[in-house]
Write an enzyme that holds these catalytic residues in place. Structure first.
Site, PDB file in Angstrom:
ATOM      1  N   ASP A  18       3.928  -3.627   4.293  1.00 24.26           N
ATOM      2  CA  ASP A  18       3.103  -4.714   4.834  1.00 24.26           C
ATOM      3  C   ASP A  18       2.454  -4.301   6.154  1.00 24.26           C
ATOM      4  O   ASP A  18       3.146  -3.998   7.111  1.00 24.26           O
ATOM      5  CB  ASP A  18       3.973  -5.956   5.083  1.00 24.26           C
ATOM      6  CG  ASP A  18       4.625  -6.448   3.792  1.00 24.26           C
ATOM      7  OD1 ASP A  18       3.917  -6.565   2.798  1.00 24.26           O
ATOM      8  OD2 ASP A  18       5.848  -6.675   3.804  1.00 24.26           O
ATOM      9  N   ASP A  25       5.645   2.346   5.637  1.00 27.07           N
ATOM     10  CA  ASP A  25       5.991   0.931   5.565  1.00 27.07           C
ATOM     11  C   ASP A  25       4.935   0.283   4.661  1.00 27.07           C
ATOM     12  O   ASP A  25       3.864   0.873   4.434  1.00 27.07           O
ATOM     13  CB  ASP A  25       5.935   0.336   6.982  1.00 27.07           C
ATOM     14  CG  ASP A  25       6.058  -1.171   6.959  1.00 27.07           C
ATOM     15  OD1 ASP A  25       6.948  -1.675   6.259  1.00 27.07           O
ATOM     16  OD2 ASP A  25       5.240  -1.846   7.637  1.00 27.07           O
ATOM     17  N   ASP A  85       3.731  -0.375  11.202  1.00 26.76           N
ATOM     18  CA  ASP A  85       2.845  -1.262  11.969  1.00 26.76           C
ATOM     19  C   ASP A  85       3.638  -2.213  12.850  1.00 26.76           C
ATOM     20  O   ASP A  85       3.048  -2.936  13.652  1.00 26.76           O
ATOM     21  CB  ASP A  85       1.966  -2.087  11.024  1.00 26.76           C
ATOM     22  CG  ASP A  85       2.746  -3.143  10.289  1.00 26.76           C
ATOM     23  OD1 ASP A  85       3.834  -2.814   9.757  1.00 26.76           O
ATOM     24  OD2 ASP A  85       2.299  -4.301  10.251  1.00 26.76           O
TER      25      ASP A  85
HETATM   26  C1  BG6 Z   1       8.311  -6.878   6.157  1.00 28.22           C
HETATM   27  C2  BG6 Z   1       7.370  -7.761   6.847  1.00 28.22           C
HETATM   28  O1  BG6 Z   1       7.678  -5.808   5.606  1.00 28.22           O
HETATM   29  O2  BG6 Z   1       9.028  -7.590   5.164  1.00 28.22           O
HETATM   30  C3  BG6 Z   1       8.049  -8.997   7.377  1.00 28.22           C
HETATM   31  O3  BG6 Z   1       6.780  -7.102   7.919  1.00 28.22           O
HETATM   32  C4  BG6 Z   1       8.815  -9.684   6.277  1.00 28.22           C
HETATM   33  O4  BG6 Z   1       7.178  -9.874   7.948  1.00 28.22           O
HETATM   34  C5  BG6 Z   1       9.731  -8.708   5.612  1.00 28.22           C
HETATM   35  O5  BG6 Z   1       9.569 -10.772   6.813  1.00 28.22           O
HETATM   36  C6  BG6 Z   1      10.520  -9.312   4.467  1.00 28.22           C
HETATM   37  O6  BG6 Z   1       9.707  -9.613   3.417  1.00 28.22           O
HETATM   38  P1  BG6 Z   1      10.098 -10.430   2.132  1.00 28.22           P
HETATM   39  O7  BG6 Z   1       8.992 -10.203   1.183  1.00 28.22           O
HETATM   40  O8  BG6 Z   1      11.401  -9.892   1.669  1.00 28.22           O
HETATM   41  O9  BG6 Z   1      10.222 -11.846   2.572  1.00 28.22           O
HETATM   42 MG    MG Z   2       5.036  -3.732   8.180  1.00 29.30          MG
END
Ligand code: BG6
Ligand code: MG
Length: 756
Positions: A550, A548, A709
């Site tokens: 983030d 993953d 995570d």
């Molecule tokens: C995930 C995060 O990886 O991506 C989330 O953990 C987030 O918090 C999601 O909402 C979507 O991300 P983005 O960049 O498309 O808004």
């Molecule tokens: Mg994540």
């Protein structure tokens, strides 16, 4: 008429002198001229007379008056009076300007020819009210007399009443101090000329006299202390010089007398004096007296107790006197480190060894004991005492890991030095104390114990030590050394990530090239990688890793949360950490839906799109500055090692910004497949993203480990049929196969082992 100028009075009868004196008083107008060197004219108008005088170098003066009386009898009151005027003139002159060398010699000569009675008479008659002058004459010339009695003279010149009580006041104090200063100046000159017996005669009298005055007129103690200090300083210098036994005895007595006075210092010179005098001067009784005096000075209140203690210890050693006082022993024991330092500054090396032989050094705190033994070792070396030297060096090596001491020990007794290394090695596990490792490696290298050196280096996690000590192993243990380098370089990469490791590895490579070991080490590293891959693929069913983004690769989860916080604030709600759990891993729109529902905010579809876009703007703004330095610890090494272990790697993120972030982190090329929020319809915990990742890697979900995570991410991975490693709090991610706090906590190989 031929007389000595300074002794006129003894050449003429009293009536003649008296008549001349009267004439001098009468002679108010006169001219004393010196037409050429040694010749003088005394011309008086009132009364009228003219006398010519010639002064020889030997100090004799002849006078010739132009009066009838002189022509007849070769003597007249004018001639005597003129001589007196001349003498007066010379004395006055001498007082206002310093004497020329010639005059000094002249006066010297004149006075030399006088006997003591004559001199005394002259001084007391003539210089009655000129104490400074008297002192000067005394100081300069009295030492020429065999037994000058300075004590008597000083007393003589001290103002007293008729009952013999010293009467000092501010006015006459000045002249007393003056007299003393003149005598001390003389003593200083005599000392310079090495006229030691004469010097001590003056110093002894002056020092005693000053002490006496200070006791009798304590109100002038401060002023008199200036002269006393000067006198003691001279005496101190005096004591440092070699001298005849008789003189030593006098000096020693004076030194002891000075020391015995309360509040007065122990002169440094006393040590020198004692050292030369000790063996043959003092008789037993005197020794005991001196010893007891010193003993009385060793008290906690005395700031000079260390100096006294040094003396006391010295005498204990040299004279074999035992003290009965327990209190002294206690004071000495607690002051031993200070005593040793003082003895070292006095270069009293014998005493240092004596003190240490009676001290249990190990009772002192480590750094102090270390210092004490170092002092001991230095003393033993300077004295050439090998036995003591070995004892100190052995203790310093074995207990204090002192490299210098060990070198000394090695030069004295190589076997013992090696034994010390063995003991230190046995008692200290590798990697616990840096100074122990330095000590051991240094010792092994110097004593040529190559195998021991190699083993210790192998047991250490310290590639820098390896670089420092490899030179002595390159020729004899080339292959083992290369293996060690390969292993430690791999370990270095496994343990840390990022720029600093890259820099360290570059330094190591340069070093290896320098020592001609580079090719061999690189071969070893390749060999190791091959076996790693083989063991992994042979023994494990796992063939791929999905990461993953983030919160696993980069710390952007925080930015997502903070962006949502700001948006919801604008919509009138305060979101909490708890909400983070629900939005983590979820897609952008699902996160918004969740938050709106929780805080009961109603928005139209269009409004929702508007706020979601606004959140993304905020998020993009916050990650604008991200660079490869923002990779979470250990990530790069983990990805590289996973590749090396033959695993496929994919990215599976819900974020539509994943590719931008990967580019900023400069790792977009490290993945075999990248799937993100733009590639899926359903959001985690739906398994869609991971199923697609597996397909892209051509692997079955059972052959893949997901690193996640978010709780939602863990659930998605499990639903897809993958194994999961939770990155973060074990309590929150309890559904995962196991958890760790970051990718820096383990290596791919270890993960595979764990999941077997
Ligand atoms: C995930 C995060 O990886 O991506 C989330 O953990 C987030 O918090 C999601 O909402 C979507 O991300 P983005 O960049 O498309 O808004
Ligand atoms: Mg994540």
């Amino acid at each position: 008429m031929k007389v000595v100028l300074l002794d006129l009075e003894t050449h003429f009868s009293t009536p003649q002198v008296e008549e001349a004196m009267d004439l001098v008083r009468e002679t108010t107008e006169y001219d004393l001229t010196q037409p050429q060197a040694g010749y003088f004219h005394c011309l008086s108008k009132n009364p009228d007379y003219h006398v010519e005088m010639a002064l020889t170098e030997e100090g004799f003066v002849t006078a010739k008056c132009h009066c009838a009386v002189f022509k007849r009898s070769k003597i007249c009151p004018h001639a005597i009076a003129s001589l007196m005027i001349l003498r007066d003139h010379k004395i006055r002159n001498r007082r206002v300007r310093s004497k020329s060398k010639h005059e000094k010699l002249l006066l010297d000569e004149v006075l030399r020819k006088l006997n003591i009675t004559e001199l005394r008479k002259f001084i007391s008659d003539y210089g009655h009210s000129h104490s400074a002058f008297r002192a000067e004459v005394l100081a300069y010339y009295l030492h020429r007399i065999r037994k000058p009695d300075y004590h008597h003279l000083l007393t003589d010149m001290t103002p007293m009443d008729k009952f013999g009580v010293i009467k000092l006041n501010r006015n006459n104090l000045k002249s007393v101090r003056n007299i003393v200063s003149i005598l001390l100046r003389q003593a200083q000159d005599l000392l310079k000329d090495n006229a030691l017996p004469q010097t001590i005669q003056i110093l002894e009298a002056v020092i005693h006299h000053l002490y006496r005055l200070m006791i009798k007129v304590p109100q002038f103690q401060d002023q008199l202390a200036t002269e006393l200090k000067h006198a003691l300083k001279l005496f101190d210098a005096f004591c440092q010089l070699p001298m005849a036994p008789r003189l030593q005895k006098t000096a020693l007595t004076l030194a002891m007398e000075v020391s015995a006075r309360d509040g007065f210092i122990l002169l440094k010179g006393t040590h020198t004096l004692l050292r030369s005098a000790e063996p043959f001067i003092l008789e037993k009784k005197a020794r005991i007296a001196a010893f007891q005096l010193v003993e009385s000075k060793i008290s906690l209140e005395n700031p000079q107790r260390i100096l006294w203690a040094c003396l006391w210890l010295r005498w204990t050693r040299v004279w074999g006197i035992e003290s009965k006082h327990k209190k002294i022993k206690t004071i000495l024991k607690s002051s031993t480190p200070d005593i040793l330092t003082e003895l070292q500054s006095q270069r009293a090396y014998d005493d240092i060894l004596f003190v240490l032989s009676n001290t249990r050094v190990e009772q002192f705190p480590q750094p102090i004991a270390h210092h004490m033994l170092q002092i001991g070792l230095k003393a033993a070396r300077l004295l050439g005492d090998e036995k003591s030297g070995q004892t100190f060096a052995y203790a310093l090596s074995t207990i204090h890991h002192d490299k210098d001491a060990w070198e000394t020990l090695f030069s004295l007794d190589a076997d013992r030095a090696i034994k010390s290394l063995t003991i230190v090695q046995e008692y200290n596990k590798p990697n616990e104390h840096k100074e122990v490792e330095d000590f051991l490696l240094h010792g092994f290298q110097l004593s040529g114990q190559k195998k021991m050196l190699l083993d210790r280096l192998a047991a250490l996690d310290d590639i820098h030590q390896l670089m420092r000590y490899d030179s002595s192993l390159i020729a004899s243990h080339t292959v083992a050394l290369a293996e060690l380098y390969a292993r430690q370089m791999n370990a270095l990469r496994d343990t840390y990530g990022g720029e600093s490791v890259r820099r360290q590895l570059t330094t190591i490579v340069y070093h290896l090239k320098d020592v001609d070991l580079h090719t061999l080490v690189m071969e070893e590293i390749k060999k190791m990688e091959k076996t790693d891959t083989q063991t992994n693929t042979a023994s494990s069913t796992i063939k791929g890793f999905i990461f993953d983004l983030d919160g696993v690769i980069v710390d952007t989860a925080e930015h997502h949360f903070l962006s949502w916080k700001k948006i919801l604030k604008q919509l009138g709600a305060d979101i909490t950490e708890e909400d983070d759990r629900h939005t983590r891993g979820a897609s952008r729109i699902e996160s918004l839906e969740y938050l709106l529902a929780k805080y009961q905010i109603n928005l139209s579809q269009k409004e929702k799109e508007h706020w979601a876009a606004k959140k993304n703007d905020l998020y993009l703004l916050s990650i604008e500055e991200i660079t490869p330095r923002d990779l979470l610890p250990g990530v790069l090494a983990f990805l590289l090692d996973a590749k090396k272990a033959g695993l496929s790697i994919a990215l599976g993120s819900a974020s539509k910004n994943a590719k931008t972030v990967l580019e900023k982190l400069a790792i977009e090329n490290r993945f075999d497949a990248i799937l993100d929020g733009t590639s899926t319809k359903k959001s985690k915990p739906d398994p869609e993203i991971f199923v697609k990742c597996c397909k892209a890697m051509n692997l079955e979900p059972g052959e893949v480990v997901v690193f996640e995570d978010a709780v939602k991410g863990v659930q998605a991975a499990l639903a897809a049929g993958c194994k999961v490693v939770g990155i973060g709090d074990a309590a929150i991610l309890h559904e995962a196969d196991f958890t760790m706090t970051g990718l820096d906590q383990s290596t791919p190989t270890q993960i595979l082992e764990k999941l077997k």
